[in-house]
Design a protein around this motif. Structure first.
Motif, mmCIF file in Angstrom:
data_model
loop_
_atom_site.group_PDB
_atom_site.id
_atom_site.type_symbol
_atom_site.label_atom_id
_atom_site.label_comp_id
_atom_site.label_asym_id
_atom_site.label_seq_id
_atom_site.Cartn_x
_atom_site.Cartn_y
_atom_site.Cartn_z
ATOM 1 N N LEU A 14 66.759 126.333 11.802
ATOM 2 C CA LEU A 14 65.127 126.227 11.666
ATOM 3 C C LEU A 14 65.057 124.622 12.215
ATOM 4 N N ILE A 15 64.332 124.647 13.462
ATOM 5 C CA ILE A 15 64.596 123.085 14.121
ATOM 6 C C ILE A 15 62.961 122.522 13.673
ATOM 7 N N ILE A 16 62.963 121.351 13.182
ATOM 8 C CA ILE A 16 61.916 120.674 13.032
ATOM 9 C C ILE A 16 62.047 119.211 13.783
ATOM 10 N N LEU A 17 61.082 119.125 14.682
ATOM 11 C CA LEU A 17 61.262 117.912 15.527
ATOM 12 C C LEU A 17 60.176 116.758 14.897
ATOM 13 N N GLU A 18 60.560 115.741 14.373
ATOM 14 C CA GLU A 18 59.841 114.838 13.772
ATOM 15 C C GLU A 18 59.412 113.835 14.917
ATOM 16 N N ALA A 30 61.836 118.254 22.678
ATOM 17 C CA ALA A 30 61.489 119.906 22.539
ATOM 18 C C ALA A 30 61.892 120.673 23.501
#
Length: 99
Positions: A14-18, A30
């Protein structure tokens, strides 16, 4: 980082770009993450660039606060602080004219 995590995640990632504070860098990040997830090699090397003096000072300030809550950071903070001090003293020596 996405490449390293993909290699050890057994296909579950799971990738979450803050962020979003700098639209150019978040869009670039991204894009690079999606490329890696699609199987491309990372386009940037991870070992060549040294942090700027200001960047290192910021990291040290954050580590100084965080080590109170995560003791595992204490030796990392000490190591980076010592490296920063050595770097600063060598820069001072280089600037002083020889007599």
């Amino acid at each position: 980082m996405a490449s390293m995590l993909t290699a050890c995640s057994e296909g579950k990632l799971l990738i979450i770009l803050e962020g979003g504070y700098n639209l150019r860098s978040i869009s670039s990040s991204a894009t690079e993450v999606v490329k890696v997830l699609l199987g491309d090699n990372p386009s940037h090397s991870t070992g060549a660039a040294a942090p700027s003096k200001e960047g290192m000072q910021t990291v040290l300030q954050v580590l100084e606060i965080q080590q109170k809550y995560w003791p595992v950071l204490v030796p990392i903070f000490a190591s980076l602080e010592a490296r920063q001090e050595r770097s600063s003293s060598s820069m001072v020596r280089k600037r002083q004219p020889a007599m």
